[in-house]
Design an enzyme around this catalytic site. Structure first.
Site, PDB file in Angstrom:
ATOM      1  CB  SER A  95      -1.107  -0.364   1.546  1.00 24.02           C
ATOM      2  OG  SER A  95      -1.804  -1.249   1.372  1.00 24.02           O
ATOM      3  CE  LYS A 170      -4.770  -0.438   2.144  1.00 22.28           C
ATOM      4  NZ  LYS A 170      -4.316  -1.685   2.136  1.00 22.28           N
ATOM      5  CE  LYS A 238       2.227   2.345   4.469  1.00 24.88           C
ATOM      6  NZ  LYS A 238       1.599   1.425   3.603  1.00 24.88           N
TER       7      LYS A 238
END
Length: 295
Positions: A95, A170, A238
């Site tokens: 990701s 995502k 993140k």
């Protein structure tokens, strides 16, 4: 088909094992030798470098923490790119930033190497069970070629557009998950303060419009105070940072995501960054002076 797998972390290790279960010939590499040994014991070959894995495999899967890690795995000395030849494919299931995905794809294309960005959702339980959802960007014909391989690891693999679209999808997923956990936590804090058992609130509403997979997975962890990581706060941070960077680059306002980033930053300040993201509930406990748990 010969497959390479680089990145045997909390998600990558069970994903690699699921590839093996379907009979693919697999070579793996990770700096964590214990993780490598475990997958080798399940039937994989061990690569000494990322380059060796790339030389062996027709397609190389990467599952790494963030954009800089993927870049290093691809382009450092003895990295994946140094072992690739035209016609091979990288499936990056990390990701990362969609901008980085597009940059990596463009660089690899100069050598005739294909690239799919294919991040996943489902956490460690989904990775173990082989039920992760996979969101894929790239050329449709390359997606079709490796669809069966990806489905060894997940319950769905959905083509969403050109390179970068997988990671945009995502990021959208991670926005919704974070905000959903916060909404559940906020509601449980209200119930607790009002003297109503949040366990009973959960049971009453989970089958209605407020119900969701996020609630079904995370409410039990919150109510049992089990914050062992299935997906760590630091990794969700993140993802949210990549979301904010992407949103600001394309001039989109994302106020809820910004607030979630600050909530998680508060938890990080208090040393909770390695706990499961269900520990967002602890933020609401702190500001309200209460403990959310089943009575």
């Amino acid at each position: 088909m010969r497959v390479g797998f680089i990145g045997l972390g909390i998600m990558g290790k069970p994903m690699a094992k699921n590839v093996l279960k379907e009979g693919y010939e697999l070579m793996v590499f990770d700096f964590n030798k214990a993780a490598v040994a475990e997958v080798v014991a399940a039937g994989a070959k061990e690569g000494n470098t990322s380059k060796e894995v790339a030389e062996f495999a027709e397609v190389v899967i990467t599952m790494l923490p963030n954009s800089p890690n993927v870049k290093a795995a691809l382009f450092s000395e003895n990295g994946i790119a140094s072992g690739l030849t035209a016609g091979k494919t990288i499936i990056d299931m990390s990701s990362i930033s969609p901008v980085a995905s597009r940059e990596f794809a463009a660089t690899l294309a100069e050598s005739g190497v294909e690239f799919l960005d294919a991040p996943v959702s489902g956490g460690e339980p989904g990775a173990i069970a082989g039920t992760i959802a996979i969101m894929v960007g790239g050329k449709k014909e390359i997606f079709d070629t490796y669809y069966d391989l990806m489905m060894t690891m997940g319950s769905s693999a959905t083509y969403v557009g050109e390179v970068g679209a997988g990671n945009v999808t995502k990021l959208a997923n991670q926005m919704i998950v974070a905000i959903n956990i916060a909404a559940v936590s906020e509601a449980f804090a209200l119930a607790t303060k009002a003297g109503v058992d949040p366990q009973l609130v959960f049971e009453a509403i989970k089958g209605g419009l407020a119900g969701s997979n996020v609630m079904n997975q995370k409410a039990p962890k919150i109510l049992s105070r089990n914050f062992d990581p299935g997906f760590r706060i630091e990794l969700h941070m993140k993802d949210l940072q990549n979301t904010l960077d992407t949103a600001h680059e394309i001039n989109v306002s994302v106020p809820f995501t910004s607030q979630m980033m600050e909530i998680m930053q508060s938890l990080k300040i208090h040393g909770m960054e390695k706990e499961d993201h269900s520990a967002i509930a602890k933020y609401y406990e702190s500001i309200n002076g209460l403990t959310i748990e089943s009575k």
